[in-house]
Design a protein around this motif. Structure first.
Motif, PDB file in Angstrom:
ATOM      1  N   SER A  91       8.763  13.263 -13.740  1.00  0.00           N
ATOM      2  CA  SER A  91       8.840  12.381 -14.025  1.00  0.00           C
ATOM      3  C   SER A  91      10.231  11.465 -13.935  1.00  0.00           C
ATOM      4  O   SER A  91      10.586  10.594 -12.944  1.00  0.00           O
ATOM      5  CB  SER A  91       8.219  11.074 -15.699  1.00  0.00           C
ATOM      6  OG  SER A  91       8.527  10.157 -15.437  1.00  0.00           O
ATOM      7  N   ARG A  94       3.856   7.086  -3.956  1.00  0.00           N
ATOM      8  CA  ARG A  94       3.998   7.671  -5.689  1.00  0.00           C
ATOM      9  C   ARG A  94       3.070   8.921  -5.953  1.00  0.00           C
ATOM     10  O   ARG A  94       3.570  10.282  -6.307  1.00  0.00           O
ATOM     11  CB  ARG A  94       3.371   6.614  -6.835  1.00  0.00           C
ATOM     12  CG  ARG A  94       3.937   6.744  -7.892  1.00  0.00           C
ATOM     13  CD  ARG A  94       4.035   5.491  -8.396  1.00  0.00           C
ATOM     14  NE  ARG A  94       3.469   5.412 -10.004  1.00  0.00           N
ATOM     15  CZ  ARG A  94       4.473   5.351 -10.513  1.00  0.00           C
ATOM     16  NH1 ARG A  94       5.591   4.696 -10.401  1.00  0.00           N
ATOM     17  NH2 ARG A  94       4.766   5.232 -12.314  1.00  0.00           N
ATOM     18  N   LEU A  95       1.870   8.516  -4.827  1.00  0.00           N
ATOM     19  CA  LEU A  95       0.070   9.930  -5.361  1.00  0.00           C
ATOM     20  C   LEU A  95       1.521  11.023  -4.055  1.00  0.00           C
ATOM     21  O   LEU A  95       1.271  11.958  -4.622  1.00  0.00           O
ATOM     22  CB  LEU A  95      -1.306   9.072  -4.613  1.00  0.00           C
ATOM     23  CG  LEU A  95      -1.896  10.381  -4.931  1.00  0.00           C
ATOM     24  CD1 LEU A  95      -1.778  11.080  -6.327  1.00  0.00           C
ATOM     25  CD2 LEU A  95      -3.315   9.434  -4.044  1.00  0.00           C
ATOM     26  N   ARG A 128      10.331  12.566  -9.998  1.00  0.00           N
ATOM     27  CA  ARG A 128       9.157  11.205  -9.161  1.00  0.00           C
ATOM     28  C   ARG A 128      10.357  10.139  -8.474  1.00  0.00           C
ATOM     29  O   ARG A 128      10.247  10.121  -7.901  1.00  0.00           O
ATOM     30  CB  ARG A 128       7.981  11.346  -9.863  1.00  0.00           C
ATOM     31  CG  ARG A 128       7.354  10.517  -8.296  1.00  0.00           C
ATOM     32  CD  ARG A 128       5.520  10.496  -9.069  1.00  0.00           C
ATOM     33  NE  ARG A 128       5.601   9.855  -9.956  1.00  0.00           N
ATOM     34  CZ  ARG A 128       4.769   8.951 -11.080  1.00  0.00           C
ATOM     35  NH1 ARG A 128       2.972  10.033 -10.662  1.00  0.00           N
ATOM     36  NH2 ARG A 128       4.570   8.481 -11.826  1.00  0.00           N
ATOM     37  N   SER A 135       3.919  13.135  -6.220  1.00  0.00           N
ATOM     38  CA  SER A 135       3.248  13.366  -7.251  1.00  0.00           C
ATOM     39  C   SER A 135       2.415  14.973  -6.965  1.00  0.00           C
ATOM     40  O   SER A 135       2.940  15.738  -7.321  1.00  0.00           O
ATOM     41  CB  SER A 135       1.672  12.908  -8.220  1.00  0.00           C
ATOM     42  OG  SER A 135       2.716  11.580  -8.048  1.00  0.00           O
ATOM     43  N   GLU A 136       2.230  15.004  -5.861  1.00  0.00           N
ATOM     44  CA  GLU A 136       1.911  15.830  -5.551  1.00  0.00           C
ATOM     45  C   GLU A 136       2.776  16.492  -4.928  1.00  0.00           C
ATOM     46  O   GLU A 136       2.198  18.546  -4.866  1.00  0.00           O
ATOM     47  CB  GLU A 136       0.202  15.744  -4.208  1.00  0.00           C
ATOM     48  CG  GLU A 136      -0.575  14.842  -4.058  1.00  0.00           C
ATOM     49  CD  GLU A 136      -1.919  15.982  -4.869  1.00  0.00           C
ATOM     50  OE1 GLU A 136      -1.919  16.609  -5.853  1.00  0.00           O
ATOM     51  OE2 GLU A 136      -3.369  15.584  -4.781  1.00  0.00           O
ATOM     52  N   ASP A 175       3.685   1.975  -1.412  1.00  0.00           N
ATOM     53  CA  ASP A 175       4.173   2.350  -2.479  1.00  0.00           C
ATOM     54  C   ASP A 175       3.574   2.970  -3.096  1.00  0.00           C
ATOM     55  O   ASP A 175       4.335   3.853  -3.786  1.00  0.00           O
ATOM     56  CB  ASP A 175       4.336   1.120  -3.271  1.00  0.00           C
ATOM     57  CG  ASP A 175       4.270   1.041  -4.495  1.00  0.00           C
ATOM     58  OD1 ASP A 175       6.090   1.265  -4.827  1.00  0.00           O
ATOM     59  OD2 ASP A 175       3.467   0.708  -5.311  1.00  0.00           O
ATOM     60  N   ALA A 176       2.113   3.072  -3.286  1.00  0.00           N
ATOM     61  CA  ALA A 176       1.099   3.498  -3.942  1.00  0.00           C
ATOM     62  C   ALA A 176       1.240   4.604  -3.220  1.00  0.00           C
ATOM     63  O   ALA A 176       1.512   6.145  -3.925  1.00  0.00           O
ATOM     64  CB  ALA A 176      -0.136   2.805  -4.789  1.00  0.00           C
ATOM     65  N   VAL A 177       0.859   5.040  -1.909  1.00  0.00           N
ATOM     66  CA  VAL A 177       0.862   6.232  -1.483  1.00  0.00           C
ATOM     67  C   VAL A 177       1.830   7.181  -1.033  1.00  0.00           C
ATOM     68  O   VAL A 177       1.550   8.168  -1.791  1.00  0.00           O
ATOM     69  CB  VAL A 177       0.674   6.228   0.569  1.00  0.00           C
ATOM     70  CG1 VAL A 177       1.015   6.961   0.980  1.00  0.00           C
ATOM     71  CG2 VAL A 177      -0.640   5.194   0.445  1.00  0.00           C
ATOM     72  N   LEU A 207       1.009  -1.411   0.162  1.00  0.00           N
ATOM     73  CA  LEU A 207      -0.096  -0.218   0.016  1.00  0.00           C
ATOM     74  C   LEU A 207       0.905   1.550   0.333  1.00  0.00           C
ATOM     75  O   LEU A 207       0.698   2.067  -0.900  1.00  0.00           O
ATOM     76  CB  LEU A 207      -1.002  -0.850   0.938  1.00  0.00           C
ATOM     77  CG  LEU A 207      -1.725   0.919   1.352  1.00  0.00           C
ATOM     78  CD1 LEU A 207      -2.830   1.344   0.678  1.00  0.00           C
ATOM     79  CD2 LEU A 207      -2.331   1.119   2.919  1.00  0.00           C
ATOM     80  N   ILE A 212       5.549  17.445  -5.992  1.00  0.00           N
ATOM     81  CA  ILE A 212       6.101  18.079  -7.076  1.00  0.00           C
ATOM     82  C   ILE A 212       5.021  19.151  -7.471  1.00  0.00           C
ATOM     83  O   ILE A 212       5.475  20.572  -8.062  1.00  0.00           O
ATOM     84  CB  ILE A 212       6.691  16.962  -8.121  1.00  0.00           C
ATOM     85  CG1 ILE A 212       7.859  15.656  -7.607  1.00  0.00           C
ATOM     86  CG2 ILE A 212       7.257  17.264  -9.786  1.00  0.00           C
ATOM     87  CD1 ILE A 212       8.498  15.140  -8.942  1.00  0.00           C
TER      88      ILE A 212
END
Lengths: 240, 240
Positions: A79, A59-60, A82, A63-64, A55-57, A53, A66
């Motif tokens: 990209s 990444r999001l 990140r 992204s926010e 890992d996905a958190v 979980l 950046i």
């Protein structure tokens, strides 16, 4: 260790991460404990689901970060930035910064192997990100990680190659009229999460070569390029 | 097209996605329009930044879907299921299901190229996921995508190889005493997002081989394995 002591430990960690301990009930203590219990400990439940979980958190949240910190940055640069801000290397640094070894439970074999320590730091940091998300949501993860990302992003952006050794090597080799570096890569371990799962080698005519390892092909090739760049620097220093 | 008409279109899309149109103000219309304006249109702002965000939103939403729908699933299986539920192929199907071509703005060259259509569907679906997240948050993305994922996940889990042709091929070749398939892969295009960026070939002694393409090495190798499996099936049907 008695359960009450463990809860007390986890409460301290929660406060050190900048959070309000009033939020912690039984379920939240269990969630933090799960994140910090490495599979190697033989205990259950262990960190793996929260790492998945996290890992996905991560990444999001990155992204926010950046989008907020660098609203004008083109997508290609976002990209590659990140990729650095969610890398295993970054996670291991985060684990070191929060002294995650104070709070973790790992197996005796793993604790005797210093080369495994960085991997475990990265894995449990990612699981802890998953746990903080479960307990308090994305905003809290964001607030926790932003100062760490600010420092890392400044360092990445100060490097003309943005940590991209493949680009650096290609630019150098073309400048020298040597053509393009050639990479070959093979999967040397089937174990997902093994930081040496892939081995890459890079060659440049007439006689330059180096090898690298990584948890992904991309990482192994970057490490190989970095190793070759280091050789080139060393030999140009020798000549000077 | 007049701006008022475009807003009217986007309002319809928003309703079709199951959302309340009262939420839509100027900023929200602009965000939806940005997601559905492909770079090939030459218009600005275009979909790329929202696609970058959507990629991370999709991954987190899919992780949450799996944790809720399959709480007992081991992490290894979660990981391979997630890969399918966030794949370009899945995104292109989503775009088809919501008839995204009704709402998009793409360039004349792109609209004349049928092979580009699946790629654009995937890109703009991902950007739309980013826009829905920006406007209404993760819960709304989750509510929108869950029925699509339910259907896809059931299909993936009904396949004994979980869509993993490399595993299927390896199992077959070892069963035949042919040893392991050998893969080689090269990057044939530098363009990120090109669905044929990588070319892979797979060989099996004495004389079997096939090629595949994909936006990632993993995908290219899977496609090559799938192509070889299809050859094997065809030739076993011929012999029968």
């Amino acid at each position: 260790m008695q359960e009450a002591n463990r809860d007390q430990q986890l409460r301290l960690l929660w406060i050190e991460l900048g959070n309000n301990p009033e939020r912690l009930q039984r379920a939240e203590f269990d969630c933090l404990n799960e994140a910090l219990t490495h599979t190697s400990s033989g205990l259950n439940p262990h960190h793996e689901q929260l790492e998945f979980l996290g890992d996905a958190v991560l990444r999001l949240a990155a992204s926010e970060f950046i989008a907020t910190a660098y609203p004008q940055m083109p997508v290609g640069e976002r990209s590659s930035l990140r990729a650095q801000l969610v890398s295993d290397r970054w996670l291991a640094q985060l684990g070191e910064a929060i002294a995650i070894a104070q709070w973790w439970r790992i197996g005796p074999k793993a604790s005797g192997d210093p080369s495994a320590a960085a991997t475990i730091r990265a894995e449990l940091s990612e699981a802890l990100i998953g746990a903080v998300y479960r307990i308090a949501g994305l905003q809290t993860v964001q607030a926790w990680l932003t100062p760490h990302w600010q420092t890392s992003a400044e360092a990445v952006l100060a490097d003309p190659y943005r940590g991209n050794s493949k680009s650096a090597l290609q630019e150098w080799s073309q400048g020298q009229g040597l053509g393009l570096p050639r990479y070959s890569c093979s999967e040397v371990s089937q174990s997902h999460g093994d930081p040496k799962r892939f081995q890459a080698s890079v060659t440049l005519p007439p006689d330059l070569s180096a090898a690298g390892w990584g948890g992904s092909r991309r990482e192994a090739e970057q490490q190989a390029a970095e190793a070759l760049m280091a050789q080139l620097k060393a030999s140009s220093t020798d000549r000077a």
